[in-house]
Design a protein around this motif. Sequence first.
Motif, PDB file in Angstrom:
ATOM      1  N   LEU A 107       0.824  -1.201   0.000  1.00  0.00           N
ATOM      2  CA  LEU A 107       0.000   0.000   0.000  1.00  0.00           C
ATOM      3  C   LEU A 107       0.866   1.262   0.000  1.00  0.00           C
ATOM      4  CD1 LEU A 107      -2.876   1.183   0.196  1.00  0.00           C
ATOM      5  CD2 LEU A 107      -2.623   1.100   2.671  1.00  0.00           C
ATOM      6  N   LEU A 108       1.881   1.257   0.846  1.00  0.00           N
ATOM      7  CA  LEU A 108       2.760   2.421   0.919  1.00  0.00           C
ATOM      8  C   LEU A 108       3.671   2.502  -0.301  1.00  0.00           C
ATOM      9  CD1 LEU A 108       3.701   2.375   4.696  1.00  0.00           C
ATOM     10  CD2 LEU A 108       2.019   3.811   3.545  1.00  0.00           C
ATOM     11  N   ASN A 109       4.227   1.343  -0.713  1.00  0.00           N
ATOM     12  CA  ASN A 109       5.031   1.240  -1.932  1.00  0.00           C
ATOM     13  C   ASN A 109       5.966   2.433  -2.107  1.00  0.00           C
ATOM     14  OD1 ASN A 109       5.965   0.125  -4.268  1.00  0.00           O
ATOM     15  ND2 ASN A 109       4.300   0.928  -5.523  1.00  0.00           N
ATOM     16  N   SER A 110       6.784   2.677  -1.128  1.00  0.00           N
ATOM     17  CA  SER A 110       7.766   3.767  -1.084  1.00  0.00           C
ATOM     18  C   SER A 110       7.140   5.156  -1.085  1.00  0.00           C
ATOM     19  CB  SER A 110       8.786   3.649  -2.223  1.00  0.00           C
ATOM     20  OG  SER A 110       8.229   4.065  -3.448  1.00  0.00           O
ATOM     21  N   ARG A 111       5.845   5.240  -0.843  1.00  0.00           N
ATOM     22  CA  ARG A 111       5.173   6.531  -0.731  1.00  0.00           C
ATOM     23  C   ARG A 111       4.668   6.686   0.695  1.00  0.00           C
ATOM     24  NH1 ARG A 111       1.519   5.051  -5.661  1.00  0.00           N
ATOM     25  NH2 ARG A 111       3.167   4.752  -7.167  1.00  0.00           N
ATOM     26  N   MET A 112       5.502   7.192   1.551  1.00  0.00           N
ATOM     27  CA  MET A 112       5.103   7.378   2.931  1.00  0.00           C
ATOM     28  C   MET A 112       4.008   8.438   3.007  1.00  0.00           C
ATOM     29  SD  MET A 112       6.763   5.264   4.595  1.00  0.00           S
ATOM     30  CE  MET A 112       7.707   4.064   3.708  1.00  0.00           C
ATOM     31  N   PRO A 113       3.098   8.275   3.969  1.00  0.00           N
ATOM     32  CA  PRO A 113       2.017   9.261   4.090  1.00  0.00           C
ATOM     33  C   PRO A 113       2.559  10.672   4.283  1.00  0.00           C
ATOM     34  CG  PRO A 113       1.601   7.346   5.489  1.00  0.00           C
ATOM     35  CD  PRO A 113       2.991   7.210   4.948  1.00  0.00           C
ATOM     36  N   GLY A 114       1.977  11.630   3.581  1.00  0.00           N
ATOM     37  CA  GLY A 114       2.361  13.034   3.731  1.00  0.00           C
ATOM     38  C   GLY A 114       1.858  13.593   5.042  1.00  0.00           C
ATOM     39  N   ARG A 115       2.129  14.867   5.259  1.00  0.00           N
ATOM     40  CA  ARG A 115       1.784  15.495   6.542  1.00  0.00           C
ATOM     41  C   ARG A 115       0.294  15.464   6.834  1.00  0.00           C
ATOM     42  NH1 ARG A 115       6.016  20.179   7.927  1.00  0.00           N
ATOM     43  NH2 ARG A 115       7.794  19.102   7.072  1.00  0.00           N
ATOM     44  N   THR A 116      -0.536  15.692   5.823  1.00  0.00           N
ATOM     45  CA  THR A 116      -1.980  15.718   6.058  1.00  0.00           C
ATOM     46  C   THR A 116      -2.471  14.354   6.512  1.00  0.00           C
ATOM     47  OG1 THR A 116      -2.239  17.423   4.373  1.00  0.00           O
ATOM     48  CG2 THR A 116      -4.216  16.203   5.015  1.00  0.00           C
ATOM     49  N   LEU A 117      -2.082  13.301   5.810  1.00  0.00           N
ATOM     50  CA  LEU A 117      -2.497  11.953   6.195  1.00  0.00           C
ATOM     51  C   LEU A 117      -1.861  11.546   7.525  1.00  0.00           C
ATOM     52  CD1 LEU A 117      -4.207   9.546   5.447  1.00  0.00           C
ATOM     53  CD2 LEU A 117      -2.315   8.702   4.042  1.00  0.00           C
ATOM     54  N   THR A 118      -0.635  11.975   7.763  1.00  0.00           N
ATOM     55  CA  THR A 118       0.035  11.658   9.028  1.00  0.00           C
ATOM     56  C   THR A 118      -0.712  12.264  10.209  1.00  0.00           C
ATOM     57  OG1 THR A 118       2.172  11.459   7.951  1.00  0.00           O
ATOM     58  CG2 THR A 118       2.204  11.864  10.306  1.00  0.00           C
ATOM     59  N   ARG A 119      -1.292  13.442  10.015  1.00  0.00           N
ATOM     60  CA  ARG A 119      -2.070  14.058  11.107  1.00  0.00           C
ATOM     61  C   ARG A 119      -3.251  13.189  11.517  1.00  0.00           C
ATOM     62  NH1 ARG A 119      -1.867  19.236   8.030  1.00  0.00           N
ATOM     63  NH2 ARG A 119       0.100  20.146   8.662  1.00  0.00           N
ATOM     64  N   ILE A 120      -3.745  12.409  10.580  1.00  0.00           N
ATOM     65  CA  ILE A 120      -4.854  11.493  10.878  1.00  0.00           C
ATOM     66  C   ILE A 120      -4.320  10.169  11.413  1.00  0.00           C
ATOM     67  CG2 ILE A 120      -6.762  10.181   9.852  1.00  0.00           C
ATOM     68  CD1 ILE A 120      -6.896  12.504   7.740  1.00  0.00           C
ATOM     69  N   LEU A 121      -3.291   9.632  10.742  1.00  0.00           N
ATOM     70  CA  LEU A 121      -2.790   8.301  11.083  1.00  0.00           C
ATOM     71  C   LEU A 121      -2.025   8.260  12.405  1.00  0.00           C
ATOM     72  CD1 LEU A 121      -1.574   6.974   7.611  1.00  0.00           C
ATOM     73  CD2 LEU A 121      -3.560   6.223   8.934  1.00  0.00           C
ATOM     74  N   ALA A 122      -1.291   9.320  12.745  1.00  0.00           N
ATOM     75  CA  ALA A 122      -0.500   9.293  13.983  1.00  0.00           C
ATOM     76  C   ALA A 122      -1.377   9.124  15.225  1.00  0.00           C
ATOM     77  CB  ALA A 122       0.389  10.534  14.077  1.00  0.00           C
ATOM     78  N   PRO A 123      -2.470   9.890  15.372  1.00  0.00           N
ATOM     79  CA  PRO A 123      -3.323   9.655  16.550  1.00  0.00           C
ATOM     80  C   PRO A 123      -3.979   8.265  16.531  1.00  0.00           C
ATOM     81  CG  PRO A 123      -3.826  11.794  15.565  1.00  0.00           C
ATOM     82  CD  PRO A 123      -2.886  11.089  14.638  1.00  0.00           C
ATOM     83  N   LEU A 124      -4.372   7.802  15.337  1.00  0.00           N
ATOM     84  CA  LEU A 124      -4.949   6.454  15.246  1.00  0.00           C
ATOM     85  C   LEU A 124      -3.905   5.403  15.618  1.00  0.00           C
ATOM     86  CD1 LEU A 124      -7.074   6.718  11.977  1.00  0.00           C
ATOM     87  CD2 LEU A 124      -7.899   6.657  14.337  1.00  0.00           C
ATOM     88  N   GLY A 125      -2.677   5.621  15.167  1.00  0.00           N
ATOM     89  CA  GLY A 125      -1.594   4.704  15.530  1.00  0.00           C
ATOM     90  C   GLY A 125      -1.318   4.709  17.018  1.00  0.00           C
ATOM     91  N   ALA A 126      -1.383   5.892  17.628  1.00  0.00           N
ATOM     92  CA  ALA A 126      -1.177   5.984  19.080  1.00  0.00           C
ATOM     93  C   ALA A 126      -2.284   5.245  19.831  1.00  0.00           C
ATOM     94  CB  ALA A 126      -1.116   7.444  19.512  1.00  0.00           C
TER      95      ALA A 126
END
Length: 196
Positions: A107-126
Amino acid sequence: GAATFSSNWVYIAQGSSYFDESAPELFRTFWSLAVEEQFYLVWPGLLLLILLVRWRWARVGVVLLAAAASAVAMAVLFTPPGDPTRVYYGTDTHSFGLALGAALALLLNSRMPGRTLTRILAPLGALAVGALVVLVLVMPADDPFVTRGGLALAALLTALAIAGSVGEDSWLGRGLDTAPMRWVGERSYGIYLWHW
């Protein structure tokens, strides 16, 4: 079995019980290395076939189906109150975590989530990390929930924690990359080997 990365199947054939604490085996914990190595032997060939699929989402879907099939096999093949060792040790029934990791990588395939998606994924990951801690504390090894979704849930939470950690400028990634966490991570398999 330990030398050939087949100890999981050797233990299954012997009728050994992973959960019998009255008869600890020196190399019992090698079952997980066996599952990993067997996955790594099969995965490159499967990956070549999967890469023939044109669309990335379809590739991810195929691997997610394999993960789901492994988790469902674990749930279906275990009949409580019996010993869950067969489904716990089996490569076929305990590969869902590795398959979920492979799906995340595709899914990531060398495309790490950008800042906007990271703002969503980081709290979900926590939240996922917190839920994993809760699972470790409250899920007893002999509960049928372990094989009927508990381990699969732990694998899903782990994938979500990783997704929340790898994004651009992820505060969760920085938090999990602190010196104490790295220290444990560098020794985690050794700690697992000695936990008995």
